[in-house]
Design a protein around this motif. Structure first.
Motif, PDB file in Angstrom:
ATOM      1  N   ILE A 167       0.840  -1.189   0.000  1.00 24.42           N
ATOM      2  CA  ILE A 167       0.000   0.000   0.000  1.00 24.42           C
ATOM      3  C   ILE A 167       0.881   1.248   0.000  1.00 24.42           C
ATOM      4  CG2 ILE A 167      -1.772   1.294   1.236  1.00 24.42           C
ATOM      5  CD1 ILE A 167      -2.736  -1.404   0.120  1.00 24.42           C
ATOM      6  N   LYS A 168       0.575   2.179  -0.895  1.00 22.85           N
ATOM      7  CA  LYS A 168       1.262   3.469  -0.949  1.00 22.85           C
ATOM      8  C   LYS A 168       0.350   4.550  -0.387  1.00 22.85           C
ATOM      9  CE  LYS A 168       1.829   2.897  -5.385  1.00 22.85           C
ATOM     10  NZ  LYS A 168       2.189   3.126  -6.801  1.00 22.85           N
ATOM     11  N   PHE A 169       0.955   5.570   0.229  1.00 18.32           N
ATOM     12  CA  PHE A 169       0.169   6.692   0.717  1.00 18.32           C
ATOM     13  C   PHE A 169       0.853   8.010   0.395  1.00 18.32           C
ATOM     14  CE2 PHE A 169       2.350   5.273   4.810  1.00 18.32           C
ATOM     15  CZ  PHE A 169       3.229   6.344   4.923  1.00 18.32           C
ATOM     16  N   VAL A 170       0.158   9.095   0.697  1.00 15.89           N
ATOM     17  CA  VAL A 170       0.705  10.451   0.577  1.00 15.89           C
ATOM     18  C   VAL A 170       1.048  10.936   1.981  1.00 15.89           C
ATOM     19  CG1 VAL A 170       0.217  12.829  -0.124  1.00 15.89           C
ATOM     20  CG2 VAL A 170      -0.723  10.912  -1.451  1.00 15.89           C
ATOM     21  N   PHE A 171       2.179  11.616   2.127  1.00 12.84           N
ATOM     22  CA  PHE A 171       2.481  12.234   3.416  1.00 12.84           C
ATOM     23  C   PHE A 171       2.791  13.716   3.202  1.00 12.84           C
ATOM     24  CE2 PHE A 171       6.371  10.535   1.722  1.00 12.84           C
ATOM     25  CZ  PHE A 171       7.419  11.339   2.148  1.00 12.84           C
ATOM     26  N   GLY A 172       2.024  14.555   3.925  1.00  9.47           N
ATOM     27  CA  GLY A 172       2.156  15.999   3.808  1.00  9.47           C
ATOM     28  C   GLY A 172       3.218  16.517   4.758  1.00  9.47           C
ATOM     29  N   VAL A 173       4.164  17.271   4.219  1.00  9.86           N
ATOM     30  CA  VAL A 173       5.349  17.689   4.977  1.00  9.86           C
ATOM     31  C   VAL A 173       5.158  19.076   5.585  1.00  9.86           C
ATOM     32  CG1 VAL A 173       7.787  18.270   4.775  1.00  9.86           C
ATOM     33  CG2 VAL A 173       6.888  16.257   3.618  1.00  9.86           C
ATOM     34  N   TYR A 174       5.383  19.154   6.876  1.00 11.45           N
ATOM     35  CA  TYR A 174       5.437  20.390   7.663  1.00 11.45           C
ATOM     36  C   TYR A 174       6.891  20.842   7.576  1.00 11.45           C
ATOM     37  CZ  TYR A 174       4.247  23.106  11.984  1.00 11.45           C
ATOM     38  OH  TYR A 174       4.003  24.076  12.928  1.00 11.45           O
ATOM     39  N   THR A 175       7.186  21.720   6.618  1.00  6.25           N
ATOM     40  CA  THR A 175       8.575  21.885   6.185  1.00  6.25           C
ATOM     41  C   THR A 175       9.465  22.566   7.211  1.00  6.25           C
ATOM     42  OG1 THR A 175       8.116  23.964   5.001  1.00  6.25           O
ATOM     43  CG2 THR A 175       7.880  21.898   3.768  1.00  6.25           C
ATOM     44  N   ASP A 176       8.949  23.539   7.964  1.00  3.42           N
ATOM     45  CA  ASP A 176       9.792  24.188   8.965  1.00  3.42           C
ATOM     46  C   ASP A 176      10.327  23.174   9.969  1.00  3.42           C
ATOM     47  OD1 ASP A 176       9.488  26.639   7.845  1.00  3.42           O
ATOM     48  OD2 ASP A 176       8.494  27.587   9.566  1.00  3.42           O
ATOM     49  N   LEU A 177       9.484  22.223  10.380  1.00  2.00           N
ATOM     50  CA  LEU A 177       9.912  21.227  11.356  1.00  2.00           C
ATOM     51  C   LEU A 177      10.856  20.212  10.744  1.00  2.00           C
ATOM     52  CD1 LEU A 177       6.636  20.642  13.396  1.00  2.00           C
ATOM     53  CD2 LEU A 177       8.617  22.056  13.981  1.00  2.00           C
ATOM     54  N   CYS A 178      10.642  19.871   9.481  1.00  2.00           N
ATOM     55  CA  CYS A 178      11.575  18.938   8.834  1.00  2.00           C
ATOM     56  C   CYS A 178      12.966  19.549   8.712  1.00  2.00           C
ATOM     57  CB  CYS A 178      11.052  18.554   7.446  1.00  2.00           C
ATOM     58  SG  CYS A 178       9.739  17.314   7.485  1.00  2.00           S
ATOM     59  N   GLU A 179      13.015  20.866   8.608  1.00  2.00           N
ATOM     60  CA  GLU A 179      14.310  21.541   8.521  1.00  2.00           C
ATOM     61  C   GLU A 179      14.961  21.729   9.891  1.00  2.00           C
ATOM     62  OE1 GLU A 179      13.550  25.205   6.573  1.00  2.00           O
ATOM     63  OE2 GLU A 179      13.256  24.310   4.589  1.00  2.00           O
ATOM     64  N   SER A 180      14.150  21.929  10.934  1.00  2.00           N
ATOM     65  CA  SER A 180      14.716  22.359  12.221  1.00  2.00           C
ATOM     66  C   SER A 180      14.822  21.246  13.263  1.00  2.00           C
ATOM     67  CB  SER A 180      13.864  23.492  12.803  1.00  2.00           C
ATOM     68  OG  SER A 180      12.543  23.044  13.079  1.00  2.00           O
ATOM     69  N   ARG A 181      13.998  20.210  13.184  1.00  2.00           N
ATOM     70  CA  ARG A 181      14.034  19.184  14.227  1.00  2.00           C
ATOM     71  C   ARG A 181      15.234  18.264  14.056  1.00  2.00           C
ATOM     72  NH1 ARG A 181       9.437  15.297  14.669  1.00  2.00           N
ATOM     73  NH2 ARG A 181      10.668  14.549  16.458  1.00  2.00           N
ATOM     74  N   PHE A 182      15.902  17.978  15.154  1.00  2.00           N
ATOM     75  CA  PHE A 182      17.009  17.024  15.108  1.00  2.00           C
ATOM     76  C   PHE A 182      16.475  15.655  15.505  1.00  2.00           C
ATOM     77  CE2 PHE A 182      20.516  14.616  16.995  1.00  2.00           C
ATOM     78  CZ  PHE A 182      21.400  14.627  15.939  1.00  2.00           C
ATOM     79  N   VAL A 183      16.278  14.824  14.508  1.00  2.00           N
ATOM     80  CA  VAL A 183      15.824  13.458  14.732  1.00  2.00           C
ATOM     81  C   VAL A 183      16.403  12.613  13.607  1.00  2.00           C
ATOM     82  CG1 VAL A 183      13.656  13.854  13.466  1.00  2.00           C
ATOM     83  CG2 VAL A 183      13.807  11.963  15.083  1.00  2.00           C
ATOM     84  N   GLN A 184      16.770  11.395  13.921  1.00  2.00           N
ATOM     85  CA  GLN A 184      17.401  10.513  12.932  1.00  2.00           C
ATOM     86  C   GLN A 184      16.552   9.249  12.769  1.00  2.00           C
ATOM     87  OE1 GLN A 184      21.361  10.348  14.834  1.00  2.00           O
ATOM     88  NE2 GLN A 184      22.133  11.445  13.036  1.00  2.00           N
ATOM     89  N   PRO A 185      15.557   9.295  11.890  1.00  2.00           N
ATOM     90  CA  PRO A 185      14.664   8.142  11.717  1.00  2.00           C
ATOM     91  C   PRO A 185      15.417   6.908  11.240  1.00  2.00           C
ATOM     92  CG  PRO A 185      13.769  10.103  10.660  1.00  2.00           C
ATOM     93  CD  PRO A 185      15.194  10.398  11.004  1.00  2.00           C
TER      94      PRO A 185
END
Length: 405
Positions: free
Chosen positions: A71-89
């Motif tokens: 199954i494929k889905f769409v994921f909507g990106v909250y771009t400010d947080l993707c740029e600023s949050r330090f997390v390593q998935p």
């Protein structure tokens, strides 16, 4: 334009050796399937807020659970947080890196623009889309720099970080204006998920088929005259989040039964996969829902596609009809295309050429008793075996009509 199904040993033609004999003349017929694979219904999943800590279950759980079931889905990106949050998935350097190298490249999910700051585009009279005297949303007049921030800067953030050019926009709180959709059209977007328009006069009578929440789309849902789609939306909200996982699953799967029974397209709005966050769907419910989707896909009753797949299929369906002509003396079935949909000012070849995610239409040919071996070609080129198959006396062929004779 046409492609040919041949019944004689001629290069690049469909070859059929008859294994039955009939006293009656065959009369093959055909049509463009309402949904890909001639399924009864179509379904999309859109996860909002990728980048928000409260939606990390999208990559922690949802991504793999869906992928393991095809199954494929769409994921909507909250771009400010993707740029600023330090997390390593899962060991990747950041959220964008994981999205680029796993969710998009390996799992086939579609990334969408969900704005820079998740601010409301317009006044709606309920929190947080309320404004004081002299204030307005970023999509309302007078339009200013915030429009660039929430659409253009977010767009550029995704392109620069992933190399993927988003074509679908997910409005924060599903609040939009005609002006914001026009900006998306100018950027080459093909659609947006919109619930409620602004109450301002310039947005009255938006000319679309749907407005508001908890809506599905009928099989003939249409874009504006320029080919820009707005789809209905089924929202999984906080009332749903309060249910136990068993009741969540009943609601989610019940909607699948509904669209299959009524030939509909449903776009399901999700957020987090887990036990927290606004409108969260619990892991067991999500896993059970994916199992149900896979079962219905395997039965041929459901097509699960991303937004761009659904829209590109729909656009071709609105712009072409199929004509079937069997010439018994030549042992050939000809499928030709008639141009329709002049109200949509869209050149399909140009429309599709800029898209990374798109899908061909399915043309269904009822062979009317013709049996044997065959080859299918389009524009004098043999189609690959994975582009067509037969089942129960019908041939299913996945092609782009604009690609020639």
């Amino acid at each position: 334009m046409k492609f040919k199904i041949h019944f004689s040993r001629i290069p690049f033609c469909l070859i059929l050796i008859f294994t039955t004999f009939s006293l009656f003349a065959q009369n093959p017929t055909g049509y463009i399937a309402t949904w890909k694979g001639d399924a009864n219904a179509a379904y999309s999943i859109v996860h909002d807020d990728y980048g928000l800590e409260g939606a990390d279950g999208i990559w922690q759980y949802g991504d793999t659970i869906a992928y393991n079931r095809g199954i494929k889905f769409v994921f909507g990106v909250y771009t400010d947080l993707c740029e600023s949050r330090f997390v390593q998935p899962n060991g990747y350097s950041n959220l964008y890196d994981y999205a680029k190298n796993v969710m998009i490249a390996q799992h086939g999910h579609e990334i969408a623009n969900h704005s820079s700051t998740h601010a409301c585009a317009a006044e709606k009279g309920w929190e947080p889309c309320t404004f004081g005297f002299g204030e307005s949303g970023w999509g309302e007049s007078p339009l200013g720099v915030d429009l660039d921030v929430e659409i253009n800067e977010a767009h550029n953030s995704i392109v620069n970080a992933t190399g993927f050019v988003p074509k679908y926009y997910v409005y924060p709180y599903d609040v939009f204006t005609n002006a914001t959709n026009q900006r998306l059209e100018d950027l080459g977007y093909i659609g947006s998920r919109t619930g409620w328009s602004s109450s301002s006069a310039d947005d009255a009578g938006a000319g679309y088929h749907r407005e508001g929440y908890e809506n599905n789309d009928e099989a003939n849902f249409f874009p504006n005259s320029n080919g820009f789609f707005r789809n209905g939306v089924q929202v999984f909200n906080d009332d749903d989040a309060d249910m136990n996982w068993q009741n969540q699953l009943v609601e989610l799967n019940g909607e699948i039964d509904n669209i299959i029974a009524n030939n509909l397209y449903a776009n399901r709005e999700f957020h987090n996969v887990g036990n927290s966050g606004w409108g969260h769907v619990k892991i067991d419910a999500y896993r059970g829902h994916m199992d149900y989707l896979k079962a219905k896909v395997d039965e041929g009753k459901l097509w699960v596609g991303t937004a761009s797949e659904i829209f590109t299929y729909q656009m071709q369906k609105l712009k072409y009809s199929a004509n079937i002509n069997y010439v018994s003396s030549a042992n050939r079935i000809y499928v030709t295309w008639t141009a329709i949909g002049s109200q949509y000012d869209v050149d399909v070849a140009s429309y599709l050429s800029s898209l990374t995610i798109k899908t061909p239409i399915t043309v269904v040919v009822n062979l009317d008793g013709l049996t044997g071996n065959y080859i299918v070609n389009q524009n004098s080129v043999d189609l690959s075996p994975d582009q067509y198959y037969t089942n129960d006396g019908k041939m299913y062929i996945n092609v782009y009509p604009h690609e020639g004779d």
